[in-house]
Design an enzyme around this catalytic site. Sequence first.
Site, mmCIF file in Angstrom:
data_model
loop_
_atom_site.group_PDB
_atom_site.id
_atom_site.type_symbol
_atom_site.label_atom_id
_atom_site.label_comp_id
_atom_site.label_asym_id
_atom_site.label_seq_id
_atom_site.Cartn_x
_atom_site.Cartn_y
_atom_site.Cartn_z
ATOM 1 N N GLY A 10 0.798 -1.213 0.000
ATOM 2 C CA GLY A 10 0.000 0.000 0.000
ATOM 3 C C GLY A 10 0.834 1.268 0.000
ATOM 4 O O GLY A 10 2.072 1.238 -0.096
ATOM 5 N N TYR A 179 -14.074 4.326 11.253
ATOM 6 C CA TYR A 179 -12.639 4.057 11.083
ATOM 7 C C TYR A 179 -11.907 4.253 12.401
ATOM 8 O O TYR A 179 -11.102 3.410 12.818
ATOM 9 C CB TYR A 179 -12.069 4.980 10.008
ATOM 10 C CG TYR A 179 -10.572 4.903 9.880
ATOM 11 C CD1 TYR A 179 -9.939 3.713 9.541
ATOM 12 C CD2 TYR A 179 -9.778 6.033 10.086
ATOM 13 C CE1 TYR A 179 -8.556 3.634 9.416
ATOM 14 C CE2 TYR A 179 -8.398 5.970 9.965
ATOM 15 C CZ TYR A 179 -7.790 4.782 9.636
ATOM 16 O OH TYR A 179 -6.426 4.711 9.516
ATOM 17 N N ARG A 247 -4.975 20.488 11.208
ATOM 18 C CA ARG A 247 -4.409 19.158 11.093
ATOM 19 C C ARG A 247 -2.884 19.273 11.152
ATOM 20 O O ARG A 247 -2.322 20.365 11.119
ATOM 21 C CB ARG A 247 -4.805 18.488 9.766
ATOM 22 C CG ARG A 247 -6.302 18.273 9.564
ATOM 23 C CD ARG A 247 -6.853 17.227 10.493
ATOM 24 N NE ARG A 247 -8.230 16.888 10.171
ATOM 25 C CZ ARG A 247 -9.299 17.489 10.698
ATOM 26 N NH1 ARG A 247 -9.139 18.485 11.558
ATOM 27 N NH2 ARG A 247 -10.511 17.116 10.364
#
Length: 342
Positions: A10, A179, A247
Amino acid sequence: MRVLLTGGAGFIGRHVLHELLARGHDVRVLDSLRPDVHANGKTAPLEGAELIVGDVRDAATIDAALKSVEAVLHLAAKVGLGVAISDMPDYASSNDVGTAELLAGMARGGLKRLTLAGSMVAYGEGIGRCAEHGAVRPGPRIESELKQGNFEPPCPRCGRPLDTALVDEEVPVDPRNAYATSKVAQEFYAANWARVTGGSAGILRYHNVYGPGMPRDTPYAGVAAIFTAALKRGDAPKVFEDGRMRRDFVHVRDIATATVAVCEGHRDGVRAFNVGSGTPRTVGDMALALAQALNGPLPVVTGGYRLGDVRHITADSSRLRREFGWKPQVEFRDGMAELAKL
């Protein structure tokens, strides 16, 4: 060291694999090549590593993958916020059942060293600071307020605006979407396993990761990938809310060095480590930086929202820096310029 790296085909996994090989480790990769990540269930060759295509939920596959392994680095997961309640079973199965099967296999094989890819979403809204009440945990976001453009979560005690604050690893977890819940469950399973077997579990709570190889054009892609894909189509990046959500954007190569450092060095008990750049930025900041780097249209702030999103989450990564001597190397501006060239 012989390492099993799950999810090694990934986005983050390939960078971690590269770092492991660069440090002289012998790596076996286990990856299911799930179609929502790998088109047609295929992947580019993993030079220097053995690849087993299989699912962590399958006990026989796990037993085969764990043979002759000294340490396990577990990245395999279904990622992203999720787009519907119907996503919940897949998060629970892929992330939590998969982790439980992996840990059961490690117990069967007598393996004692685990490094787990966690996420900063474990903290939910984290901690805010109220002028009257000090450090408080913001309450759940209310859709009626979001519809009116009231995006900042207030103090749950007096309703006053909150200042943002960095969260450290001692802040209690507070997952606020499917999630996040699955990632927190992975941590608890790892802690259960470690207590029973005497194993060690180093848990890395990644911040918002970006860099080469990001998945694009899927509902589960990260915000950097979504903005980049839009700009390369000639479209303006669409920023939710008012664009001021905070963030910590951290480059994937910095994630990889942190991950391998913990894999090599953590050998006792269960320990969580935040992994971020240390410099909070807004989502609007990232959209603008990418637009400038790609000479594209300026971002459009839409006022839209997703109820499962958190407003602000930025964590203190000093524990990782202090205990492993790690520090990020890729500057934000350089990272944005790199994305523009891909």
